[in-house]
Design a protein around this motif. Structure first.
Motif, PDB file in Angstrom:
ATOM      1  N   LEU A  96    -105.382  67.080 -21.712  1.00  0.00           N
ATOM      2  CA  LEU A  96    -104.729  66.288 -20.672  1.00  0.00           C
ATOM      3  C   LEU A  96    -103.390  66.890 -20.252  1.00  0.00           C
ATOM      4  O   LEU A  96    -102.988  66.786 -19.088  1.00  0.00           O
ATOM      5  CB  LEU A  96    -104.512  64.851 -21.147  1.00  0.00           C
ATOM      6  N   ARG A 103    -108.291  69.014 -13.739  1.00  0.00           N
ATOM      7  CA  ARG A 103    -108.481  67.570 -13.784  1.00  0.00           C
ATOM      8  C   ARG A 103    -109.967  67.192 -13.821  1.00  0.00           C
ATOM      9  O   ARG A 103    -110.396  66.341 -14.599  1.00  0.00           O
ATOM     10  CB  ARG A 103    -107.812  66.940 -12.557  1.00  0.00           C
ATOM     11  N   GLN A 104    -110.773  67.821 -12.979  1.00  0.00           N
ATOM     12  CA  GLN A 104    -112.175  67.435 -12.864  1.00  0.00           C
ATOM     13  C   GLN A 104    -112.933  67.671 -14.161  1.00  0.00           C
ATOM     14  O   GLN A 104    -113.840  66.907 -14.515  1.00  0.00           O
ATOM     15  CB  GLN A 104    -112.843  68.201 -11.708  1.00  0.00           C
ATOM     16  N   ALA A 133     -99.696  63.811 -18.153  1.00  0.00           N
ATOM     17  CA  ALA A 133    -101.125  63.650 -17.884  1.00  0.00           C
ATOM     18  C   ALA A 133    -101.351  62.858 -16.599  1.00  0.00           C
ATOM     19  O   ALA A 133    -102.250  63.176 -15.806  1.00  0.00           O
ATOM     20  CB  ALA A 133    -101.797  62.952 -19.062  1.00  0.00           C
ATOM     21  N   LYS A 136    -101.174  64.861 -13.497  1.00  0.00           N
ATOM     22  CA  LYS A 136    -102.357  65.686 -13.267  1.00  0.00           C
ATOM     23  C   LYS A 136    -103.585  64.862 -12.918  1.00  0.00           C
ATOM     24  O   LYS A 136    -104.417  65.280 -12.105  1.00  0.00           O
ATOM     25  CB  LYS A 136    -102.644  66.539 -14.515  1.00  0.00           C
ATOM     26  N   MET A 137    -103.707  63.674 -13.502  1.00  0.00           N
ATOM     27  CA  MET A 137    -104.963  62.931 -13.400  1.00  0.00           C
ATOM     28  C   MET A 137    -105.001  61.945 -12.235  1.00  0.00           C
ATOM     29  O   MET A 137    -106.056  61.400 -11.933  1.00  0.00           O
ATOM     30  CB  MET A 137    -105.224  62.184 -14.710  1.00  0.00           C
ATOM     31  N   THR A 329    -106.983  56.523 -14.434  1.00  0.00           N
ATOM     32  CA  THR A 329    -107.153  57.812 -13.752  1.00  0.00           C
ATOM     33  C   THR A 329    -108.187  58.679 -14.450  1.00  0.00           C
ATOM     34  O   THR A 329    -108.913  59.432 -13.795  1.00  0.00           O
ATOM     35  CB  THR A 329    -105.815  58.578 -13.665  1.00  0.00           C
ATOM     36  N   ASN A 527    -105.913  65.331  -5.765  1.00  0.00           N
ATOM     37  CA  ASN A 527    -104.767  65.802  -6.544  1.00  0.00           C
ATOM     38  C   ASN A 527    -105.068  67.187  -7.107  1.00  0.00           C
ATOM     39  O   ASN A 527    -106.041  67.380  -7.834  1.00  0.00           O
ATOM     40  CB  ASN A 527    -104.486  64.813  -7.680  1.00  0.00           C
ATOM     41  N   GLN A 530    -101.636  71.430 -11.179  1.00  0.00           N
ATOM     42  CA  GLN A 530    -101.948  72.219 -12.362  1.00  0.00           C
ATOM     43  C   GLN A 530    -100.714  72.972 -12.839  1.00  0.00           C
ATOM     44  O   GLN A 530    -100.781  74.148 -13.180  1.00  0.00           O
ATOM     45  CB  GLN A 530    -103.104  73.196 -12.099  1.00  0.00           C
TER      46      GLN A 530
END
Length: 750
Positions: A96, A103-104, A133, A136-137, A329, A527, A530
């Motif tokens: 995370l 993310r995916q 996290a 990013k998420m 998320t 989003n 990274q």
């Protein structure tokens, strides 16, 4: 002590602090009063036989409750589950915060996890790691914000005006609610019209009982809903006369009418209802979120919401609230992340909690910023309200963060408020509703709160609302009324909102509109954070809008180009000589009395100099004036003067008024007395400074000058001090020798 107990005055003062009005309790896990990591929380497990989950989190299928059944059937991706459950939770937690793991990839792994597995993963994270996290998420790249607009008088003109202002300020969604359920049609109509008067594309809803809410949607009065509440235990669901399946069916009913749906959940609701079953708040909230995912909702409003004071009473409660936002998320849900209900009496504590979502960003940073005063907020009082808007804007600007709104100008606000109120007035007239008078329109335009509004006949308004709800009229009649009365632009926007319901693009995950009704969602605005240099950050026009505070002034205008005339002339008569007599040298900064003629405290240099010299004379000592050109530093100005002084004592004065009494044999940054807070110095202070300098010159014992201390001075005046010092520093001539000055006093300023 005379037998009396004497308490600490500091503790007595602390006891009166706002934070100590909050309630704090110890954990009581058996009844569910524990935020995270209860001993009764199950351990992760998953057993699949012939494509069917036969065991989940230590519970056999035969023992599943209805929530377990729903999650097992609809919320766990069996194709991903073997890999996901086999991956150590700590490894998933580290993924995370690893900027090299997309993310995916994480979303796909989490889709195969059970509720207990998800909780175990998040339990490994600190608050800082959760924020990393969350950045990013978050599923949509661009963060946004939602507003609450209500008033205690349920006045439609004020509702429309406040909605217009909220829209102009940039809120992507506006939610209202009512004191009396039957008023819902008029309140929903008012914020719909008002929101589109501010700008196009703002989504609106009215939080009422779900059947009524759906009827409002069918009438065309709302464009999204988040009133579908879910719970983490069967008894809590049953108390609400619901099941996960009934919620899923209702969500489908909304979606079939083109209405965006978010469910509502949040830590603490089950224990509040007496049905926590000894589980932690976070574990039960994770079950809720997996129900939301399984029901097909695009998002969720969570962050404890109206229960927020309950987890906050417990150790780690705020961490649990952040964790639930993050878990949403991880499940691919849009997150409207709470920060709506009043969370604390302490402004420090409220702001600290907000930063956990504000800094990393969420799809909607609050699920209801109170765009009205707290006393008008029918959602139980906003955590932040209309009186905090400037603070919010400044924090965005301070941190270069987009919190979903932007500064506005008063004239623009008044314009849209009046137009919204008049538009609602026109609709009420055309549809035969009770009249909105000119006085009501005027009051709504300039009002701060409902108390500024005339009273209405609420019985008549309720009757009109009921007729609209039960009759054949819909939003189309509202649109026609707006167009007929000259509000064609608002009519077009309201009509476009209905067209978008048919198109359905804003049913995509985390969808909002821009001003031109272009959809921004997780599909076309995913989003892409990274690590450094990636993801969303305000730039271009958006950053310009965020930083454009009305109260921000042009620094070039803070210190006037032309100096203020003063009754003083300082003339150079040659290089300053070494003194031999009993004297006090008054050493002036390079710009004193010329380029700059008043202190930062607004005192005329002529008055300051007159008082200093008078104080010296009172002690029978002569004063000699010199100008130091080689430096603008107060300490060095004073020290240069002391080196020239026959007594070895001098007074150094910067043009902004900062003053020092110096002595020849001291180091430049040492001194006899320093007066760094120039705004606190009065003319009497300067006279005393002159007197003390003369006493030091004569070798007399001297009591230091007492000057009031104002700890807000630097906060208020540091920019002006900087600009004044910049101006003085421009007059510096490196290596130049001090100049002897002759002073001439005048009756009038020159």
């Amino acid at each position: 002590m005379n037998g009396q107990t004497k308490g600490s005055k500091r503790f007595a003062r602390l006891a009166q602090r706002p934070i100590n009005k909050d309630t704090f309790i110890q954990e009581w896990p058996e009844v569910g009063l524990i935020a995270m990591d209860s001993a009764s929380d199950p351990k992760p497990s998953l057993k699949i036989v012939d494509g069917v989950i036969e065991e989940m989190d230590g519970k056999a299928r035969a023992d599943f409750d209805m929530i377990d059944h729903f999650i097992a059937r609809h919320a766990v991706d069996l194709e991903r589950s073997a890999e996901a459950m086999a991956t150590p939770s700590k490894e998933l937690a580290r993924m995370l915060v690893d900027i090299h793991v997309p993310r995916q990839e994480i979303v796909q792994l989490i889709s195969g996890c059970t509720p207990a597995k998800v909780v175990e993963v998040v339990n490994h994270l600190t608050v800082l790691e959760m924020m990393m996290a969350l950045a990013k998420m978050r599923i949509r790249r661009t963060p946004a914000n939602q507003a609450h607009v209500t008033n205690r008088k349920e006045h439609p003109a004020l509702m429309a005006a406040d909605a217009a202002e909220a829209s102009l300020r940039g809120f992507a969604e506006i939610e209202t609610t009512v004191k009396v359920a039957r008023m819902a049609p008029l309140s929903a109509m008012a914020i719909l019209i008002g929101s589109q008067a501010g700008r196009g594309g703002v989504l609106t809803q009215c939080a009422v009982e779900e059947a009524l809410n759906l009827r409002l949607a069918i009438k065309g009065l709302t464009t999204y809903s988040e009133t579908l509440s879910v719970y983490g235990t069967d008894p809590a669901f049953i108390d609400g006369d619901d099941t996960p399946w009934s919620k899923a069916f209702l969500a489908s009913a909304y979606a079939s009418r083109g209405i965006k749906i978010r469910f509502t959940s949040g830590t603490g609701s089950e224990v509040l209802m007496g049905h926590a079953q000894g589980k932690s708040m976070l574990y039960l909230e994770t079950r809720c979120l997996m129900v939301v995912k399984g029901a097909g909702s695009q998002g969720v409003q969570n962050g404890s919401i109206s229960c927020v004071a309950l987890p906050e009473s417990l150790p780690g409660g705020v961490r649990a609230i952040l964790a639930e936002n993050l878990i949403a998320t991880l499940l691919g849900l849009e997150v409207a992340s709470g920060n709506d209900a009043l969370a604390s009496h302490s402004d420090i504590r409220k702001s600290a909690k907000l930063m956990l979502q504000f800094i990393p960003g969420t799809d909607l940073v609050t699920s209801g910023y109170s765009a009205v005063p707290r006393e008008d907020n029918l959602f139980g009082g906003g955590n932040f309200d209309a009186e905090d808007l400037d603070d919010w804007n400044v924090i965005q600007r301070d941190m270069s963060i987009d919190g979903g709104i932007h500064p506005v100008r008063e004239d623009d606000v008044l314009r849209v408020r009046e137009r919204a109120a008049r538009a609602v007035q026109a609709v009420f007239q055309e549809l035969g509703f009770p009249t909105i008078t000119e006085a009501e329109v005027g009051a709504a335009t300039y009002a701060h709160a409902g108390t500024d509004m005339p009273n209405r006949d609420q019985v008549a308004d309720l009757a009109a609302a009921e007729r609209f709800l039960q009759g054949q009229q819909t939003i189309l009649e509202v649109i026609q009324a707006l167009d007929a009365h000259g509000y064609g632009d608002i009519a077009e926007r309201v009509l476009e909102m209905q067209r978008q319901r048919i198109i359905g693009d804003y049913l995509q995950p985390s969808a909002i509109f821009d001003d031109d009704f272009r959809v921004l969602s997780a599909i076309n605005d995913p989003n892409d954070y990274q690590g450094p240099g990636t993801g969303y950050r305000p730039a271009g026009k958006r950053w310009q809008a965020i930083q454009d505070l009305p109260q921000a002034v042009n620094p070039r205008e803070m210190v006037g180009e032309a100096p203020t005339p003063i009754a003083l002339r300082l003339q150079s008569i040659g290089p300053a000589a070494q003194g031999v007599d009993m004297e006090v040298v008054v050493a002036l900064g390079p710009a004193f009395g010329e380029e700059i003629t008043t202190t930062i405290g607004g005192l005329s240099h002529s008055d300051v100099l007159r008082e200093v010299m008078a104080g010296i004379a009172e002690e029978g000592v002569s004063a000699r004036l010199v100008r130091v050109l080689a430096t603008s530093d107060c300490a060095f100005i004073g020290h240069e003067g002391a080196k020239l002084s026959g007594s070895g004592v001098a007074i150094g004065i910067q043009s902004k008024g900062t003053t020092v009494i110096h002595q020849r044999d001291l180091e430049p940054l040492n001194n006899l007395e320093l007066f760094p807070q120039a705004p606190a110095l009065s003319l009497d202070s300067y006279r005393q400074i002159g007197r003390n300098a003369a006493r030091y010159a004569k070798g007399k014992a001297t009591t230091p000058v007492s000057v009031p201390v104002d700890n807000t001075v630097r906060l208020r005046l540091i920019v002006k001090a900087t600009l004044m010092h910049l101006r003085e520093t421009k007059r510096v001539v490196l290596g130049a020798l001090p100049l002897e000055l002759q002073v001439t006093w005048h009756e009038e300023p020159l």
